[in-house]
Design a protein around this motif. Sequence first.
Motif, PDB file in Angstrom:
ATOM      1  N   ASN A   1     -10.882   7.158  -1.071  1.00  0.00           N
ATOM      2  CA  ASN A   1      -9.956   6.567  -2.025  1.00  0.00           C
ATOM      3  C   ASN A   1      -8.749   7.484  -2.205  1.00  0.00           C
ATOM      4  O   ASN A   1      -8.792   8.466  -2.948  1.00  0.00           O
ATOM      5  CB  ASN A   1     -10.665   6.340  -3.365  1.00  0.00           C
ATOM      6  N   LEU A   2      -7.660   7.158  -1.517  1.00  0.00           N
ATOM      7  CA  LEU A   2      -6.450   7.976  -1.589  1.00  0.00           C
ATOM      8  C   LEU A   2      -5.739   7.847  -2.926  1.00  0.00           C
ATOM      9  O   LEU A   2      -4.821   8.629  -3.215  1.00  0.00           O
ATOM     10  CB  LEU A   2      -5.487   7.597  -0.452  1.00  0.00           C
TER      11      LEU A   2
ATOM     12  N   THR B   1      -4.240   1.653  -2.459  1.00  0.00           N
ATOM     13  CA  THR B   1      -3.611   0.844  -3.504  1.00  0.00           C
ATOM     14  C   THR B   1      -4.599   0.554  -4.613  1.00  0.00           C
ATOM     15  O   THR B   1      -5.773   0.265  -4.346  1.00  0.00           O
ATOM     16  CB  THR B   1      -3.038  -0.470  -2.933  1.00  0.00           C
ATOM     17  N   PRO B   2      -4.163   0.617  -5.873  1.00  0.00           N
ATOM     18  CA  PRO B   2      -5.079   0.396  -7.001  1.00  0.00           C
ATOM     19  C   PRO B   2      -5.601  -1.027  -7.107  1.00  0.00           C
ATOM     20  O   PRO B   2      -6.560  -1.279  -7.819  1.00  0.00           O
ATOM     21  CB  PRO B   2      -4.217   0.737  -8.229  1.00  0.00           C
ATOM     22  N   THR B   3      -4.967  -1.969  -6.424  1.00  0.00           N
ATOM     23  CA  THR B   3      -5.371  -3.373  -6.536  1.00  0.00           C
ATOM     24  C   THR B   3      -6.426  -3.758  -5.508  1.00  0.00           C
ATOM     25  O   THR B   3      -6.651  -4.932  -5.256  1.00  0.00           O
ATOM     26  CB  THR B   3      -4.143  -4.286  -6.359  1.00  0.00           C
ATOM     27  N   SER B   4      -7.093  -2.793  -4.920  1.00  0.00           N
ATOM     28  CA  SER B   4      -7.991  -3.046  -3.796  1.00  0.00           C
ATOM     29  C   SER B   4      -9.334  -3.633  -4.214  1.00  0.00           C
ATOM     30  O   SER B   4      -9.742  -3.545  -5.373  1.00  0.00           O
ATOM     31  CB  SER B   4      -8.238  -1.740  -3.029  1.00  0.00           C
ATOM     32  N   ASP B   5     -10.024  -4.210  -3.218  1.00  0.00           N
ATOM     33  CA  ASP B   5     -11.416  -4.627  -3.392  1.00  0.00           C
ATOM     34  C   ASP B   5     -12.283  -3.443  -2.974  1.00  0.00           C
ATOM     35  O   ASP B   5     -12.724  -3.333  -1.830  1.00  0.00           O
ATOM     36  CB  ASP B   5     -11.720  -5.857  -2.539  1.00  0.00           C
TER      37      ASP B   5
ATOM     38  N   ARG C   1       0.834  -1.195   0.000  1.00  0.00           N
ATOM     39  CA  ARG C   1       0.000   0.000   0.000  1.00  0.00           C
ATOM     40  C   ARG C   1       0.878   1.258   0.000  1.00  0.00           C
ATOM     41  O   ARG C   1       2.057   1.204   0.356  1.00  0.00           O
ATOM     42  CB  ARG C   1      -0.915   0.030   1.236  1.00  0.00           C
ATOM     43  N   ASN C   2       0.260   2.389  -0.354  1.00  0.00           N
ATOM     44  CA  ASN C   2       0.984   3.663  -0.333  1.00  0.00           C
ATOM     45  C   ASN C   2       0.921   4.214   1.096  1.00  0.00           C
ATOM     46  O   ASN C   2       0.050   5.012   1.437  1.00  0.00           O
ATOM     47  CB  ASN C   2       0.355   4.643  -1.320  1.00  0.00           C
ATOM     48  N   ARG C   3       1.847   3.766   1.923  1.00  0.00           N
ATOM     49  CA  ARG C   3       1.805   4.127   3.345  1.00  0.00           C
ATOM     50  C   ARG C   3       2.082   5.610   3.572  1.00  0.00           C
ATOM     51  O   ARG C   3       1.629   6.175   4.560  1.00  0.00           O
ATOM     52  CB  ARG C   3       2.789   3.251   4.126  1.00  0.00           C
ATOM     53  N   GLN C   4       2.822   6.229   2.649  1.00  0.00           N
ATOM     54  CA  GLN C   4       3.069   7.663   2.823  1.00  0.00           C
ATOM     55  C   GLN C   4       1.771   8.443   2.705  1.00  0.00           C
ATOM     56  O   GLN C   4       1.514   9.366   3.479  1.00  0.00           O
ATOM     57  CB  GLN C   4       4.086   8.156   1.787  1.00  0.00           C
ATOM     58  N   LYS C   5       0.935   8.068   1.749  1.00  0.00           N
ATOM     59  CA  LYS C   5      -0.369   8.727   1.624  1.00  0.00           C
ATOM     60  C   LYS C   5      -1.213   8.491   2.871  1.00  0.00           C
ATOM     61  O   LYS C   5      -1.945   9.386   3.322  1.00  0.00           O
ATOM     62  CB  LYS C   5      -1.110   8.209   0.382  1.00  0.00           C
ATOM     63  N   GLU C   6      -1.142   7.282   3.416  1.00  0.00           N
ATOM     64  CA  GLU C   6      -1.913   6.966   4.621  1.00  0.00           C
ATOM     65  C   GLU C   6      -1.426   7.786   5.815  1.00  0.00           C
ATOM     66  O   GLU C   6      -2.230   8.318   6.594  1.00  0.00           O
ATOM     67  CB  GLU C   6      -1.821   5.468   4.918  1.00  0.00           C
TER      68      GLU C   6
ATOM     69  N   ASP D   1      -6.437  -2.999   1.856  1.00  0.00           N
ATOM     70  CA  ASP D   1      -6.785  -3.128   0.439  1.00  0.00           C
ATOM     71  C   ASP D   1      -8.091  -3.884   0.260  1.00  0.00           C
ATOM     72  O   ASP D   1      -8.582  -4.034  -0.862  1.00  0.00           O
ATOM     73  CB  ASP D   1      -5.651  -3.794  -0.352  1.00  0.00           C
ATOM     74  N   GLY D   2      -8.660  -4.387   1.351  1.00  0.00           N
ATOM     75  CA  GLY D   2      -9.974  -5.016   1.295  1.00  0.00           C
ATOM     76  C   GLY D   2      -9.997  -6.417   0.720  1.00  0.00           C
ATOM     77  O   GLY D   2     -11.065  -7.016   0.603  1.00  0.00           O
ATOM     78  N   ILE D   3      -8.843  -6.971   0.345  1.00  0.00           N
ATOM     79  CA  ILE D   3      -8.816  -8.323  -0.220  1.00  0.00           C
ATOM     80  C   ILE D   3      -8.620  -9.320   0.909  1.00  0.00           C
ATOM     81  O   ILE D   3      -7.544  -9.416   1.495  1.00  0.00           O
ATOM     82  CB  ILE D   3      -7.717  -8.465  -1.284  1.00  0.00           C
ATOM     83  N   SER D   4      -9.687 -10.048   1.233  1.00  0.00           N
ATOM     84  CA  SER D   4      -9.652 -11.018   2.325  1.00  0.00           C
ATOM     85  C   SER D   4      -9.434 -12.404   1.738  1.00  0.00           C
ATOM     86  O   SER D   4     -10.337 -12.978   1.134  1.00  0.00           O
ATOM     87  CB  SER D   4     -10.965 -10.967   3.119  1.00  0.00           C
ATOM     88  N   ASN D   5      -8.235 -12.936   1.899  1.00  0.00           N
ATOM     89  CA  ASN D   5      -7.879 -14.204   1.261  1.00  0.00           C
ATOM     90  C   ASN D   5      -7.726 -15.351   2.242  1.00  0.00           C
ATOM     91  O   ASN D   5      -7.230 -16.426   1.893  1.00  0.00           O
ATOM     92  CB  ASN D   5      -6.576 -14.040   0.457  1.00  0.00           C
ATOM     93  N   PHE D   6      -8.172 -15.128   3.517  1.00  0.00           N
ATOM     94  CA  PHE D   6      -8.035 -16.201   4.510  1.00  0.00           C
ATOM     95  C   PHE D   6      -9.299 -16.325   5.365  1.00  0.00           C
ATOM     96  O   PHE D   6      -9.271 -16.905   6.441  1.00  0.00           O
ATOM     97  CB  PHE D   6      -6.802 -15.937   5.385  1.00  0.00           C
TER      98      PHE D   6
END
Length: 931
Positions: A397-398, A376-380, A276-281, A354-359
């Motif tokens: 949406n940052l 991040t652009p790859t988010s859910d 993720r873009n932690r600097q933006k956060e 990023d909202g992607i829950s894979n577990f």
Amino acid sequence: MNKLFTICALMVFSAVFSQMPSLDVENQKKHPVTLQEAKIETKILGNLATTTATYTFYNSGSRILEGKLTLPLPEGVSVSGYALDINGKLRDAVPVPKERAKEVFESLEKRNIDPGIIEKVDGNNFRTRIYPIPAQGSRTIKITYHQELKDFASDYQYLLTFANGTVSIPKFNLKVLINESLTAPKITENPDGSFAFEKIGNQWFAEISKENFTPNENLKIIIPKVNLSSKVLLQKTSDDKFYFAASVAVDFPVKEKTKSQKIAIIWDNSFSGSKRNRQKELDFLDAFFASNKDISVSFVLLNNVLEKTEEFTVSGGNWSALKNRIVDLKYDGGTDFGALKEVSGIEEYLLFSDGISNFGDLTIKFKKPLNSIVSTPTSDFNLLKLLASQSGGNFINLNELNTQSALKAYNKQPVTFLGFKENAKIEELFPNVGTVVNEPVNIFGIAAPNLGKLTALFAVGTKKYEVPVDFTTAVKVDNWPIAQFWAQRKINDLELNSTQNRDEIRNLSEQFGVVSKNTSLIVLDDVNDYVRYGITPPQELLAEYNKIVSRNKKEILEKRKNLLSKSFNITRELVTWWNSEYKPAEKKQYPKISNQSLGSNKDQVQDDAVYNTENERSARSEGKITLIEVESTEEYMKDFQNLQSSELIYQKYLENRSKYEKQVTYYFDISKLLFRKGDKVLSLKVLSTLAELDLENEELYKTISYLLKQRGNYEKELWITQKILEWRPFDSQSHRDYALALIDNKRPQEALDVYKSMLYQEYSDEVSIRDNGIEEILIMEINNILSQNKNVDASKIDDRLKANLPVDIRVVINWNKDNTDIDLWVTDPRGEDCSYSHKSTEIGGRLSNDFTQGFGPEQFLLKKAIKGKYKIKTNFFGERQNMLSGPTTIMAEVYLYYSDGRQERKIAVFQSQKVNKRESDSKILIGEFEF
């Protein structure tokens, strides 16, 4: 027996909000595939844009490659067009259910035919698979997507990012057409100094064509709004109605929400959090605490678990203690939204993820407002929007907002759309009445003609606002895809609850050709394949398709078979085998197989026991299983050999990870090492990280499920196998793995139902051939459920499948990759090997069919064990190479007294080693029985 050995290289394209896909070819020293040509064309009307990108890739290598490109698209945007070159000409794709597209793709791939698909995977990510990319040859793809431009004051903004491209593109063309803009567009970021607009008729037009071109900057275009009133576009439906897109100008006074005194920050520090873009956060939090100077913060970390809450107090805007904690965070593990819980006593949540829950799946609905913050652009985007909208929070949406705009979005009370004031003849209105909207406000729907002048209603808090929308001045644009914009908006809305709305999403996607979670686009090479698989082709092949179908459909239609009739025969065969008496000749000598070198485990292996005929039919003694730990031969393991505590091992793992970030064996080996040290928590965290390495990768998930089963983490095993079944319902192994996980979770009735449906389901001809013989394994497992669980309802199981088949020894091996050949060998105390070339032994040993192309499984059975020692070995005959999912993972389930009251199971899980030779000494000893 002929054995198949397949080497298939996979190239992975990655594009992060970028129009220039960058290539990453796994396990290759050089990049044999390069982007040869890029053509990008964008058309803009008002605040609606359609972009078509055409890419040609050249393979300079000497091997055929399979291509995979993963393209993240902005929030609310979906792919609505895909084409692949067939015989030098681009052919448009057609919509097909997602799992069906994957099944057809893989069936054709086995026949070395060149299909192409594009599918939506986790988040708003779109993956295209292309096969083959010929050696010394090229393939071309075309991708189209629609988007609603973002609203900035009196302008709209269009952005193409080239991700700071450093690679020169031999041929590059960029074209932009802007319709009906009275004022000249402004280019604020220019990939080339010569890119400029000129007025041609009622369009603004810009184009560059370059050779050996490297974009210097992104392309950012500022488009002045035509006017500040609402504008309506119409496209005729198939009947008397129209699809409409109404761009509504809103200028409501901003109302700030009440400030909270105690908040909770949920910070996703799973492995993907490092991307993720932690600097933006951090910039956002700087601004947040400058505005909320005195506030209490509960800080909680989310990865594969929700960690213990930490408390911080911010005074006078000083949040340095919390900031330092965030800056020093380590990112590891998968993401389990199922672990989310409410924090007591707080008034509001800020979720950074990023909202992607894979577990695990989201199960909670927050009672207090939750603000989803994405960078991040790859988010859910849909899942994060759902969390915010359900709780009354804001979605921020940052990727698209600067810090101050993001803080403004956080602070303001949301704007809610309340529909139209008049009782207008409007259907299928999106956004839905009562939902939160963001600017620009685009309202899509289906309407009767001559609606006249309407009034759109909005609310900010308790205050209501009216905005005129004049349909009398609507513009008919039949050459503009308003229908697809409408369908995309509806699908986005339905995907907030994708499971519940699965059928409706699929129907819409297929009707309008929009890629969704349930529907993909596919291109086939031959018109006969469209006929064979029952897929309606694109227009250019439709006449020929209909002609073939009417002439000889029965001859060409895909052959599909179920497992039932063969299962009846195999049940009879197993009963005959079980009832047979085996009397081996005395003192018969069998050729010895030299042992696999076992490194540090070598001392654990004893010589073969000598067979004693006096004991052959003596009373059975208690058997014992001893499994051998297959040690990793990877070089990095030397760094861990002298570390004693799990904490030191984990720190070294994090320290070294950047060197092995995409190497699956690294996570596999360290997870096993931590588990042996007794640290189940850290072991699971490292293992779950495998789910973060790729999106919807069944090979990685199978590896995870094997280790979860071995370690007794049956709840997560069930979740993982259910996911694989969702992705691959056309594989019998997916159903079997899920059924076995149900058994592990003490749900035998549901498992029995899965087995029954598995036998009745029809499989493609390719899968049927690949999995020939799996029925023998299924019959043993069905009857084991019946013998071990007397209370299950077996009435729906055909009596011809029922048999009491208890055995002293059962061994089953499974593996995680298709197109793979792994062999099971069992050597009995007499020295006789049971293997693919010698399936029956004199003492009654029996080996199932040899699987040379699929996932297995292979099974060894012995009804009555004689005294002595039995050795279990595996041999890697051939496996897929150079895959992101790493070397093949094998799970061996070893049973004593299977299907009688003393059943005992042990499990071994290991991966193939770097060197796989075909000589006998390449076999890996994985376990022993002793009777």
